[in-house]
Design a protein around this motif. Sequence first.
Motif, short mmCIF file in Angstrom:
data_model
loop_
_atom_site.label_atom_id
_atom_site.label_comp_id
_atom_site.label_asym_id
_atom_site.label_seq_id
_atom_site.Cartn_x
_atom_site.Cartn_y
_atom_site.Cartn_z
N GLU A 119 39.72 43.75 34.74
CA GLU A 119 40.59 44.75 35.35
C GLU A 119 39.98 45.38 36.61
OE1 GLU A 119 43.72 45.11 34.76
OE2 GLU A 119 43.57 43.60 33.18
N PRO A 120 38.70 45.76 36.61
CA PRO A 120 38.11 46.22 37.88
C PRO A 120 38.20 45.16 38.98
CG PRO A 120 36.69 46.85 36.05
CD PRO A 120 37.74 45.94 35.48
N GLY A 121 38.04 43.91 38.60
CA GLY A 121 38.16 42.85 39.59
C GLY A 121 39.56 42.73 40.15
N LEU A 122 40.57 42.81 39.29
CA LEU A 122 41.96 42.71 39.75
C LEU A 122 42.34 43.91 40.61
CD1 LEU A 122 43.71 41.32 36.55
CD2 LEU A 122 43.05 40.08 38.61
N GLU A 123 41.84 45.07 40.25
CA GLU A 123 42.10 46.25 41.10
C GLU A 123 41.51 46.04 42.49
OE1 GLU A 123 40.53 49.56 38.98
OE2 GLU A 123 41.94 49.36 37.31
N ALA A 124 40.32 45.44 42.55
CA ALA A 124 39.70 45.17 43.85
C ALA A 124 40.51 44.14 44.64
CB ALA A 124 38.27 44.69 43.66
N VAL A 125 41.04 43.13 43.96
CA VAL A 125 41.90 42.17 44.65
C VAL A 125 43.09 42.87 45.27
CG1 VAL A 125 43.45 40.20 44.31
CG2 VAL A 125 41.20 40.20 43.20
N MET A 126 43.71 43.76 44.51
CA MET A 126 44.89 44.48 45.00
C MET A 126 44.57 45.40 46.16
SD MET A 126 47.68 43.73 43.21
CE MET A 126 48.70 45.20 43.23
N PRO B 213 53.22 43.96 48.96
CA PRO B 213 52.93 44.49 47.62
C PRO B 213 53.43 43.60 46.50
CG PRO B 213 53.63 46.26 49.06
CD PRO B 213 53.84 44.98 49.83
N ALA B 214 54.65 43.08 46.62
CA ALA B 214 55.19 42.24 45.55
C ALA B 214 54.35 40.98 45.38
CB ALA B 214 56.64 41.89 45.85
N ALA B 215 53.92 40.38 46.48
CA ALA B 215 53.11 39.16 46.40
C ALA B 215 51.75 39.45 45.78
CB ALA B 215 52.95 38.56 47.79
N ALA C 137 48.00 39.28 41.04
CA ALA C 137 47.23 39.92 39.98
C ALA C 137 47.75 39.53 38.60
CB ALA C 137 47.26 41.44 40.15
N ARG C 138 49.08 39.49 38.44
CA ARG C 138 49.64 39.08 37.15
C ARG C 138 49.27 37.64 36.82
NH1 ARG C 138 54.32 42.02 38.82
NH2 ARG C 138 55.21 40.09 39.68
N SER C 139 49.29 36.78 37.82
CA SER C 139 48.97 35.37 37.58
C SER C 139 47.51 35.20 37.18
CB SER C 139 49.30 34.55 38.83
OG SER C 139 50.68 34.58 39.11
N LEU C 140 46.61 35.87 37.88
CA LEU C 140 45.19 35.80 37.52
C LEU C 140 44.96 36.34 36.12
CD1 LEU C 140 43.60 36.97 40.89
CD2 LEU C 140 43.22 34.74 39.81
N LEU D 164 50.75 26.05 53.20
CA LEU D 164 50.85 27.02 52.12
C LEU D 164 52.31 27.39 51.87
CD1 LEU D 164 47.93 29.47 53.01
CD2 LEU D 164 47.91 27.59 51.35
N PRO D 165 52.67 27.65 50.62
CA PRO D 165 54.03 28.11 50.32
C PRO D 165 54.23 29.55 50.78
CG PRO D 165 52.69 28.14 48.35
CD PRO D 165 51.85 27.49 49.42
N GLY D 166 55.48 29.99 50.77
CA GLY D 166 55.80 31.33 51.24
C GLY D 166 55.10 32.43 50.46
N GLU D 167 54.94 32.24 49.15
CA GLU D 167 54.28 33.26 48.33
C GLU D 167 52.85 33.49 48.80
OE1 GLU D 167 53.61 34.35 43.61
OE2 GLU D 167 54.15 32.31 44.19
N ALA D 168 52.13 32.41 49.12
CA ALA D 168 50.75 32.55 49.60
C ALA D 168 50.73 33.25 50.95
CB ALA D 168 50.09 31.18 49.69
#
Length: 272
Positions: A84-91, A123-125, A130-133, A111-115
């Motif tokens: 979770e600390p790692g994902l917060e840092a990603v965000m 923010p949505a991307a 984060a959800r995917s990771l 790269l696809p549009g999402e990337a």
Amino acid sequence: MLRVHFTGQDLARTRVAEGADPLWETVLSLQILREDRGEPALAAWRQHAVRHGPGPLRTLFPLVPLRGYFPDFLTPYAALEGVEPGLEAVMRTPRTRLRAEVALLAGHRALPGEARGIGEGEPAALRQLARSLRTYHHLAVAPAWPRIAGRVGADRALRAHALAQSGAEAMLRTFGPAMRWRPPVLEVAYPVERELFLQGRGLVFVPSYFCRGVPIALVDDALPPVLVYPAAEPEAAGHAEGPRSRAYGGRALGDVPAPAGARAVTRAAVRR
């Protein structure tokens, strides 16, 4: 070859990570899914991971190719403290850095549009990333965490013992043929020629279960220096201390049972 330049201050600040880094393990494991080494245990792990993670993989595969560069922001320093600390840092990655690292990735492949949305800091991307990771880690990596933590803990015990008993230079001599200590430079087997000057920041060595080729360093020299390397087999690492589990939300990953025979190997990661 990677040449890591140490000062006396760097030696004093060099250490081994306290446990497996969950985001490094997650990202490196993504590359295994596209390798075929003919190992039954690896095939079983791959089947489990693909079966449980098809949604996350659609987001993550474009960012983590089988070979070559993947963005540094996927493996932040904060992940040494847990998922979770790692994902917060990603965000929280600055938009300028997201844009630069995704642009570097796009220079090697379409790269696809999402990337591209991640690169623009949408923010949505970023939430989807984060959800995917998190989902992929929980479903595909966490079940094998006791095995991961066991190997990393055994390796860490060897390095930490040398560091505590005889100092950083003695520890730097324990890494075998992939790394050679020629004071004041650590020579590391690496796919490209590169110089890394620590400049008093020290170096964190991160033993990894899923890193099975050459050690890996971050591309951006301005980031806190880490060197991820293949953790030795327990019998090679000697007697291990009890492995430290990394928290996944409110749960201990070490409490998740490992699937029978779950083992994995990775490519020789090409970083520069």
